[in-house]
Write a protein that holds these residues in place. Structure first.
Motif, PDB file in Angstrom:
ATOM      1  N   ILE A  18       0.827  -1.216   0.000  1.00  0.00           N
ATOM      2  CA  ILE A  18       0.000   0.000   0.000  1.00  0.00           C
ATOM      3  C   ILE A  18       0.859   1.262   0.000  1.00  0.00           C
ATOM      4  N   ILE A  19       0.546   2.167  -0.937  1.00  0.00           N
ATOM      5  CA  ILE A  19       1.145   3.502  -0.930  1.00  0.00           C
ATOM      6  C   ILE A  19       0.166   4.381  -0.144  1.00  0.00           C
ATOM      7  N   MET A  20       0.530   4.654   1.090  1.00  0.00           N
ATOM      8  CA  MET A  20      -0.380   5.359   2.013  1.00  0.00           C
ATOM      9  C   MET A  20      -0.233   6.860   1.749  1.00  0.00           C
ATOM     10  N   ASP A  21      -1.101   7.401   0.920  1.00  0.00           N
ATOM     11  CA  ASP A  21      -0.907   8.795   0.507  1.00  0.00           C
ATOM     12  C   ASP A  21      -2.122   9.650   0.880  1.00  0.00           C
ATOM     13  N   GLY A  22      -1.856  10.926   1.128  1.00  0.00           N
ATOM     14  CA  GLY A  22      -2.946  11.888   1.323  1.00  0.00           C
ATOM     15  C   GLY A  22      -3.099  12.442   2.733  1.00  0.00           C
ATOM     16  N   LEU A  62       3.980  -1.606   3.628  1.00  0.00           N
ATOM     17  CA  LEU A  62       3.469  -0.240   3.674  1.00  0.00           C
ATOM     18  C   LEU A  62       4.565   0.768   3.338  1.00  0.00           C
ATOM     19  N   TYR A  63       4.256   1.642   2.378  1.00  0.00           N
ATOM     20  CA  TYR A  63       5.217   2.692   1.992  1.00  0.00           C
ATOM     21  C   TYR A  63       5.040   3.835   2.986  1.00  0.00           C
ATOM     22  N   ALA A  64       5.999   3.978   3.874  1.00  0.00           N
ATOM     23  CA  ALA A  64       5.862   4.955   4.952  1.00  0.00           C
ATOM     24  C   ALA A  64       6.722   6.199   4.736  1.00  0.00           C
ATOM     25  N   PHE A  65       7.867   6.030   4.059  1.00  0.00           N
ATOM     26  CA  PHE A  65       8.763   7.182   3.857  1.00  0.00           C
ATOM     27  C   PHE A  65       9.699   6.862   2.694  1.00  0.00           C
ATOM     28  N   SER A  66       9.688   7.722   1.685  1.00  0.00           N
ATOM     29  CA  SER A  66      10.497   7.460   0.491  1.00  0.00           C
ATOM     30  C   SER A  66      11.842   8.173   0.571  1.00  0.00           C
ATOM     31  N   THR A  67      12.774   7.760  -0.285  1.00  0.00           N
ATOM     32  CA  THR A  67      14.075   8.448  -0.327  1.00  0.00           C
ATOM     33  C   THR A  67      13.853   9.927  -0.683  1.00  0.00           C
ATOM     34  N   GLU A  68      12.816  10.184  -1.491  1.00  0.00           N
ATOM     35  CA  GLU A  68      12.531  11.571  -1.896  1.00  0.00           C
ATOM     36  C   GLU A  68      11.882  12.379  -0.762  1.00  0.00           C
ATOM     37  N   ASN A  69      11.245  11.693   0.180  1.00  0.00           N
ATOM     38  CA  ASN A  69      10.581  12.422   1.274  1.00  0.00           C
ATOM     39  C   ASN A  69      11.572  13.155   2.189  1.00  0.00           C
ATOM     40  N   TRP A  70      12.871  12.810   2.112  1.00  0.00           N
ATOM     41  CA  TRP A  70      13.882  13.555   2.888  1.00  0.00           C
ATOM     42  C   TRP A  70      13.925  15.020   2.457  1.00  0.00           C
ATOM     43  N   LYS A  71      13.414  15.299   1.234  1.00  0.00           N
ATOM     44  CA  LYS A  71      13.466  16.682   0.721  1.00  0.00           C
ATOM     45  C   LYS A  71      12.349  17.544   1.296  1.00  0.00           C
ATOM     46  N   ARG A  72      11.484  16.978   2.110  1.00  0.00           N
ATOM     47  CA  ARG A  72      10.392  17.773   2.701  1.00  0.00           C
ATOM     48  C   ARG A  72      10.938  18.705   3.777  1.00  0.00           C
ATOM     49  N   PRO A  73      10.134  19.699   4.208  1.00  0.00           N
ATOM     50  CA  PRO A  73      10.622  20.599   5.254  1.00  0.00           C
ATOM     51  C   PRO A  73      11.093  19.809   6.474  1.00  0.00           C
ATOM     52  N   ILE A 188      -2.222  -1.093  -3.680  1.00  0.00           N
ATOM     53  CA  ILE A 188      -3.261  -0.072  -3.491  1.00  0.00           C
ATOM     54  C   ILE A 188      -2.582   1.277  -3.294  1.00  0.00           C
ATOM     55  N   ARG A 189      -3.086   2.330  -3.945  1.00  0.00           N
ATOM     56  CA  ARG A 189      -2.635   3.682  -3.613  1.00  0.00           C
ATOM     57  C   ARG A 189      -3.852   4.524  -3.258  1.00  0.00           C
ATOM     58  N   THR A 190      -3.790   5.170  -2.130  1.00  0.00           N
ATOM     59  CA  THR A 190      -4.880   6.053  -1.724  1.00  0.00           C
ATOM     60  C   THR A 190      -4.604   7.471  -2.224  1.00  0.00           C
ATOM     61  N   HIS A 194      -2.431   8.708  -9.389  1.00  0.00           N
ATOM     62  CA  HIS A 194      -2.241   7.482 -10.169  1.00  0.00           C
ATOM     63  C   HIS A 194      -0.778   7.337 -10.540  1.00  0.00           C
ATOM     64  N   ARG A 195       0.069   7.136  -9.570  1.00  0.00           N
ATOM     65  CA  ARG A 195       1.487   6.918  -9.870  1.00  0.00           C
ATOM     66  C   ARG A 195       2.118   6.028  -8.808  1.00  0.00           C
ATOM     67  N   ILE A 196       3.344   5.593  -9.111  1.00  0.00           N
ATOM     68  CA  ILE A 196       4.016   4.595  -8.275  1.00  0.00           C
ATOM     69  C   ILE A 196       5.016   5.245  -7.322  1.00  0.00           C
ATOM     70  N   SER A 197       5.510   6.432  -7.674  1.00  0.00           N
ATOM     71  CA  SER A 197       6.425   7.196  -6.810  1.00  0.00           C
ATOM     72  C   SER A 197       7.600   6.364  -6.272  1.00  0.00           C
ATOM     73  N   ASN A 198       8.247   5.644  -7.185  1.00  0.00           N
ATOM     74  CA  ASN A 198       9.509   4.953  -6.842  1.00  0.00           C
ATOM     75  C   ASN A 198       9.328   3.834  -5.807  1.00  0.00           C
TER      76      ASN A 198
HETATM   77  C1  IPE Z   1       4.737   8.389  -1.810  1.00  0.00           C
HETATM   78  O1  IPE Z   1       3.975   9.510  -1.515  1.00  0.00           O
HETATM   79  C2  IPE Z   1       5.561   8.001  -0.617  1.00  0.00           C
HETATM   80  C3  IPE Z   1       4.817   7.505   0.530  1.00  0.00           C
HETATM   81  C4  IPE Z   1       3.543   7.276   0.579  1.00  0.00           C
HETATM   82  C5  IPE Z   1       5.625   7.242   1.681  1.00  0.00           C
HETATM   83  P1  IPE Z   1       4.459  10.969  -1.930  1.00  0.00           P
HETATM   84  O2  IPE Z   1       3.404  11.896  -1.469  1.00  0.00           O
HETATM   85  O3  IPE Z   1       5.826  11.209  -1.433  1.00  0.00           O
HETATM   86  O4  IPE Z   1       4.505  10.867  -3.505  1.00  0.00           O
HETATM   87  P2  IPE Z   1       4.441  11.993  -4.629  1.00  0.00           P
HETATM   88  O5  IPE Z   1       5.491  12.993  -4.312  1.00  0.00           O
HETATM   89  O6  IPE Z   1       3.065  12.606  -4.563  1.00  0.00           O
HETATM   90  O7  IPE Z   1       4.663  11.262  -5.905  1.00  0.00           O
END
Ligand code: IPE
Ligand code: IPE
Ligand code: MG
Length: 246
Positions: A18-22, A62-73, A188-190, A194-198
């Motif tokens: 699951i990509i837990m998004d939103g 469960l996708y909880a934190f991506s390598t790209e999420n380090w770029k957040r504030p 599943i992505r919430t 509509h993307r996979i986000s790595n």
């Molecule tokens: C994907 O969500 C990563 C996690 C759910 C942990 P993001 O919110 O980081 O993905 P993008 O930036 O919208 O693609």
């Protein structure tokens, strides 16, 4: 309403990811800070984890934190790490009660020391649990995972540990973070994106994809059952024809 009894036991996805998004948008809609959304997201993690174990899912990732999420504030990253530590501490009894084994994938060494310590402790304490494996993808990026695998395999070829010709899909699998997990059956992505986000690029080669326009804090047991029911009515052909399957 959907009920657990409506599911076909023999057709359950073995591995659900699951990509837990939103979380952020959920909070914004309520005029609150993003942090508020993450706090509520944690509650959904607890609920869905318990339901999955109950239903009979063997692997939940469960996708909880991506390598790209380090770029957040910085403040948001710190909050997410703090939430990780506090929920790991709190949820150990829940993992034991449901016989769930915790696992982690990603560059977990890059997590703050406290989070890493807590994570490793819970992984060790639940290592003997058998009903379900819960894998948290933390500081996870599929491209980084594949890059690491390529480096490691190349070094083995260079040092004559394996031959170039012997490299096959099994060897590649065995060099991924997910080496002990089966391929993903249902992803599943919430949140309506509509993307996979790595996420798990190699492992979702033949996964069924399910996108739902609900923010993660609002994702409920009913939504989960609906997604699994939908999955159970799909025909997974793996390149073959329908006739070949029947
Ligand atoms: C994907 O969500 C990563 C996690 C759910 C942990 P993001 O919110 O980081 O993905 P993008 O930036 O919208 O693609
Ligand atoms: C998912 O929710 C949680 C993480 C990526 C850590 P987001 O924080 O991405 O929430 P949105 O997508 O901005 O609403
Ligand atoms: Mg998001």
């Amino acid at each position: 309403m959907n009920s657990k009894n409506e599911l076909i036991e023999e057709r359950l996805p073995k591995h659900l990811a699951i990509i837990m998004d939103g979380n952020g948008r959920w909070a914004k809609e309520k005029g609150k800070l993003r942090v508020f959304g993450h706090e509520h997201g944690v509650k959904t993690v607890r609920l869905i984890t318990e339901k999955c174990a109950e239903i009979g899912i063997k692997y939940l990732t469960l996708y909880a934190f991506s390598t790209e999420n380090w770029k957040r504030p910085k403040i948001e990253v710190e909050t997410l790490m703090r939430l990780l530590v506090s929920s790991l501490k709190r949820e150990l009894p829940l993992l034991h009660k449901n016989d769930i084994k915790l696992n982690a994938i990603g560059n977990i060494e890059s997590l703050p020391a406290r989070a890493l310590k807590e994570l490793n402790e819970v992984i060790a304490k639940t290592a003997e649990n058998k009903t379900m494996t819960l894998t948290l993808a933390l500081s996870y990026g599929a491209r980084e995972e594949i890059k690491n695998a390529v480096q490691c395999i190349s070094a083995k070829v260079k040092n004559n540990i394996i031959s170039l010709e012997s490299i096959d899909e099994t060897i590649i699998n065995n060099h991924l973070y997910t080496r002990n997990l089966p391929d993903v059956d249902l992803l599943i992505r919430t949140s309506g994106e509509h993307r996979i986000s790595n996420f798990l690029l190699w492992q979702i080669a033949y996964a069924e994809l399910y996108f739902i326009d609900v923010f993660w804090p609002d994702f409920s047991e009913q939504h989960l059952l609906e997604a699994i029911k939908n999955y159970q009515h799909r025909e997974r052909r793996f390149g073959k024809t329908s006739e070949q399957l029947n």
